[in-house]
Design a protein around this motif. Structure first.
Motif, PDB file in Angstrom:
ATOM      1  N   SER A 229       0.901  -1.311  -0.034  1.00 47.15           N
ATOM      2  CA  SER A 229       0.008  -0.136   0.144  1.00 47.15           C
ATOM      3  C   SER A 229       0.955   1.301  -0.048  1.00 47.15           C
ATOM      4  N   TYR A 230       1.945   1.073   0.488  1.00 49.02           N
ATOM      5  CA  TYR A 230       2.995   2.283   0.776  1.00 49.02           C
ATOM      6  C   TYR A 230       3.398   2.566  -0.604  1.00 49.02           C
ATOM      7  N   VAL A 233       0.703   4.719  -2.569  1.00 53.40           N
ATOM      8  CA  VAL A 233       0.350   6.272  -2.265  1.00 53.40           C
ATOM      9  C   VAL A 233       1.385   7.166  -2.824  1.00 53.40           C
ATOM     10  N   ASN A 328      -2.419   4.376   5.711  1.00 51.16           N
ATOM     11  CA  ASN A 328      -3.350   5.540   5.236  1.00 51.16           C
ATOM     12  C   ASN A 328      -3.683   6.526   6.651  1.00 51.16           C
ATOM     13  N   THR A 330      -2.092   9.246   7.179  1.00 52.96           N
ATOM     14  CA  THR A 330      -1.133  10.559   6.364  1.00 52.96           C
ATOM     15  C   THR A 330      -1.315  11.761   7.189  1.00 52.96           C
ATOM     16  N   VAL A 358      -6.085   6.653  11.438  1.00 53.40           N
ATOM     17  CA  VAL A 358      -6.272   6.592  10.139  1.00 53.40           C
ATOM     18  C   VAL A 358      -7.046   7.767   9.641  1.00 53.40           C
ATOM     19  N   ASP A 359      -6.884   8.215   8.499  1.00 49.25           N
ATOM     20  CA  ASP A 359      -7.108   9.473   7.923  1.00 49.25           C
ATOM     21  C   ASP A 359      -9.006   9.528   7.669  1.00 49.25           C
TER      22      ASP A 359
END
Length: 874
Positions: A229-230, A233, A328, A330, A358-359
């Protein structure tokens, strides 16, 4: 235009070829000799390809039959496709040394005009037994787009291979990779590749070719979902570009390249050197990675697929920071970086756990440095096995410099919550010595004591005490552990609790609560099993605490007072420490509570006065008293008519005072011991508990050689600090208990009481029934007789014939005057004790006969007019 340019280029290639010998039969001659290629020859003539085919040497023409051309869509650029099928090398199926090879056509790539378009040719051996040897070898071109249906039609200047379809032009390298985003085994790599269009721009700008060595999707199994996932993004841009660039090689490298035999080293876009060499089935990269598929050709390059990365896992240099982006989180991560937490996020050797919101709930992201620090612990949490508390990295002045803790709880659905509000979204993810735990919202610092304690619904009484004592507004309430009694704990204290909660005990209750406050935060995880730990209380005392039998209870020892205290709710965090609720209250030695104070708290005044009148109070109610005191409430003494004038008052009072045994086998109410009263030779034992708070007492008199059983209800109880036990009871123990009347054996006591109760109830019902029958029967006669006298119902009373010894008094029977009772009108019978109020018409009242004139003394009943005063009272 495109076909004209291609034709010129092809013509130049032919003119530059070695000087041909005179051909007797050319490729065009062979095609013209067959009726199956009439349309093809006409198309070749129209597009100017006849001279190219005639002048070329050692070429291969993959020729479509007229049937193929007739079925083609009209929008196809047939001249261009025909040029793509003219190969600059002769291909004879029997002479192919490789099962597949890449050749180049006369057509140049639109995206790279200096590069001829490649065409892949594969030799497939048929295993069908019913075909000839000549037919067992079949050629397939364009990665299976067309099959050769007539092999090796040899002319003097080349070879014709008749195909069953036209071969489409290959895509450009970038278009091909972009198409793999939605299909094929290159899906994941393609996702990363298309996020960097600059690569394709540079390739197109240079008008050059390239080689992509693409890991198939299964190669990404080396990464967990957070790491992958990293890379997807925006924050993973640099690592993603380095990764894609390490698999991007300048220039096209095909398997049949002559230089691949011994291997070549080619620089990648990221600067790494990649070694490539030929193998029996394809190519080998970096000496050990054999390609899954080789030579997938495109207009300006080629793709080889690999089962693994060209780079090791360490290439990515994953860190907590990258994991936070991959989860996520961020906004939270950016806040951390803004407040200077970069070193903590990049150090994989640092032992820590990060709770990462998480966001999805970005509005809850904390902004203060304190709130951010509260999301870190200096311990590594690998698993979430159960409820616990652990210290955060945040130290606060409100905690007197101690670290604020984080509480983890597991609910009935096995879901884990942090501080009761933030839900853990998944198990901890570890990177080096750091664990990251994603949560659905940011952690909120624990509230003030007022709000934290307010959530304890079962401790309303303690909350009110804290409020009245001003503890909630006390700035000194910092860095504390508070053992918070629940309501039932105060009720369990009985008389002691009533006294302490009264106005007289306010100072003591403050001292008591301060003895339940430790001057440092102590959490449930700090309670050591089997080992006592000493702490100082806010009252200035030292206490020792250890967990008790591995249960939710502790041994709380204050001086010589040892108590086992059950914990109800634990680890309730507040901004100045932690609260644990307890189900019982240990009383420290420094708090002195006397028997007299306990009796006063229970509003026992008559009993205390009688003790003083009988000269027992000085000893029994002394501050160091250790007696067991059975104290009847004031109303019970009034009903029994016990006053200071009562004969044998000292004996009566002494019956209620018991001496403590030197060795206790249990409390008084447990019934395990017999206790001596202050009356010589009289012993009292609790025989049994009849019901809640109702007990049967056995009173044994040595002098009278008797025993009796008396039920008694305990209304309240308490113990002074000297050891005296106070029991508030609902009745007086009678002196008749000291007589010699026989009573049933002790084992029959309860049966006797029950039998007496049942018999009394039945007898009462019978008497009431007879009484009503008598009233109904006599009603008519009484009415007529009273009317004849000119009176009314209220002017007569009825008497039962029952004369006293003097013969001058009678006893009122069932009916009497209905008039208002005169409280001051009392008549005593002659030589007979007063049984009740006279002149009121009550059952059992004794009156004088002379007051009613002549009566028939032989009659069973008489009916007399009443002596009425002006109010009508007898």
């Amino acid at each position: 235009m495109r076909s004209s340019v291609a034709f010129v280029i092809g013509l130049c290639a032919v003119l530059l070829a070695p000087a041909p010998t005179i051909a007797t039969v050319s490729i065009v001659d062979l095609l013209s000799s067959s009726p199956d290629f009439t349309l093809l020859v006409r198309v070749l003539q129209r597009t100017g390809l006849i001279p190219v085919l005639n002048m070329a040497r050692n070429i291969t023409f993959f020729a479509p039959s007229d049937e193929v051309l007739q079925n083609l869509p009209t929008e196809l650029d047939i001249p261009t496709l025909l040029q793509y099928m003219i190969i600059t090398d002769p291909i004879v199926a029997e002479n192919m040394t490789e099962n597949e090879a890449v050749y180049f056509s006369y057509l140049r790539a639109p995206v790279a005009p200096d590069v001829p378009l490649p065409l892949k040719v594969q030799r497939v051996s048929s295993r069908q037994p019913d075909i000839s040897d000549d037919e067992k070898v079949q050629l397939v071109i364009g990665s299976g787009a067309a099959k050769v249906v007539k092999h090796d039609w040899v002319a003097d200047n080349g070879v014709i291979q008749v195909v069953d379809a036209m071969v489409p032009l290959p895509d450009s390298l970038c278009d091909a990779v972009a198409g793999s985003v939605i299909n094929g085994d290159m899906h994941l790599f393609s996702q990363l590749f298309v996020m960097h269009p600059v690569i394709c721009y540079l390739l197109q700008y240079a008008q050059d070719t390239a080689t992509l060595i693409v890991p198939v999707d299964s190669a990404f199994d080396i990464l967990n979902d957070v790491e992958l996932s990293y890379l997807m993004v925006a924050e993973g841009h640099d690592d993603r570009l380095r990764f894609v660039g390490s698999h991007f090689l300048y220039s096209s490298i095909y398997r049949q390249n002559d230089t691949l035999g011994s291997g070549i080293n080619v620089p990648s876009m990221s600067g790494a050197i990649v070694s490539v060499k030929k193998s029996e089935r394809g190519i080998i990269v970096n000496d050990h990675i054999e390609a899954v598929q080789s030579d997938v050709v495109f207009q300006n390059g080629v793709i080889h697929t690999l089962p693994s990365f060209l780079t090791p896992w360490a290439f990515f240099e994953f860190s907590p920071r990258k994991y936070l982006f991959g989860l996520n989180a961020t906004q939270f991560t950016n806040e951390l970086l803004f407040h200077g937490y970069g070193s903590a996020l990049d150090d994989t050797n640092r032992v820590q756990t990060i709770f990462a919101p998480v966001d999805a709930t970005g509005a809850d992201i904390p902004l203060s440095a304190n709130a951010l620090e509260y999301h870190f612990t200096d311990s590594l949490i690998d698993t979430l096995n159960g409820s616990t508390v652990l210290p955060s990295r945040l130290s606060l002045a409100s905690l007197d410099g101690h670290r604020q803790h984080i509480q983890l709880t597991v609910d009935e659905n096995a879901e884990v919550w942090v501080n009761g509000k933030s839900k853990v979204l998944r198990a901890p993810i570890r990177i080096g010595n750091t664990a990251v735990i994603p949560i659905d919202r940011a952690l909120i610092l624990p509230p003030s004591l007022r709000f934290a304690a307010g959530s304890v619904f079962e401790a309303r009484m303690t909350l009110q005490i804290f409020q009245s004592l001003g503890f909630f507004d006390d700035d000194a309430m910092k860095g504390l552990t508070i053992f918070f009694p629940v309501d039932s704990a105060w009720e369990e204290l009985g008389s002691v609790g009533k006294f302490m909660l009264s106005g007289s005990g306010s100072k003591l209750v403050k001292q008591l609560l301060c003895s339940l406050m430790l001057t440092e935060p102590v959490y449930s995880s700090d309670f050591s099993s089997g080992k006592s730990t000493e702490f100082e209380t806010r009252a200035g005392m030292r206490v020792s605490i250890k967990s008790h039998n591995r249960k939710r209870s502790i041994e709380y020892n204050i001086g010589n007072i040892q108590s086992v205290v059950a914990l109800e709710s634990i680890d309730l965090l507040f901004d100045g420490g932690v609260v644990h609720t307890i189900s019982s209250i240990p009383i420290p030695e420094c708090i002195k509570i006397t028997p007299r104070q306990l009796l006063h708290a229970e509003h026992i005044t008559s009993f205390v006065g009688l003790l003083e009148s009988s000269s027992l109070a000085q000893d029994v109610l002394a501050d160091d008293s250790q007696y067991i005191i059975l104290a009847p409430k004031d109303s019970a003494l009034a009903v029994s008519n016990i006053t200071t004038a009562t004969v044998g008052l000292a004996t009566q009072m002494g019956l209620h005072i018991l001496r403590q045994r030197s060795t206790l086998d249990g409390s008084f109410l447990s019934g395990l011991s017999s206790y001596d009263s202050l009356v010589s030779g009289v012993h009292i034992t609790v025989l049994s508990e009849l019901s809640d708070d109702m007990y049967a007492l056995r009173i044994v008199s040595d002098d009278a050689l008797s025993e009796s059983i008396h039920p008694i209800r305990v209304l309240s109880r308490g113990a002074s600090t000297s050891g005296a036990e106070i029991y508030i009871v609902d009745r007086v123990l009678p002196l008749s208990a000291l007589t010699g009347k026989e009573v049933p054996a002790w084992w029959q006591a309860r049966g006797v009481l029950v039998a007496l109760g049942a018999s009394g109830g039945i007898l009462a019902m019978v008497l009431i029934g007879l009484l009503w029958l008598l009233i109904i029967y006599r009603g008519g006669k009484r009415w007529g007789h009273r009317q004849s006298l000119g009176g009314n119902d209220k002017s007569f009373v009825r008497f039962r014939r029952s004369f006293s010894g003097s013969g001058r008094s009678i006893i009122i029977d069932a009916n009497g005057s209905d008039e208002e009772e005169d409280e001051d009108d009392e008549v005593d019978g002659e030589g007979t004790p007063l049984l009740g109020r006279t002149a009121s018409g009550r059952l059992g009242s004794r009156v004088n006969v002379e007051d009613f004139g002549d009566i028939d003394e032989d009659a069973e009943e008489v009916e007399l007019p009443s002596r009425s005063n002006e109010h009508g009272s007898v």
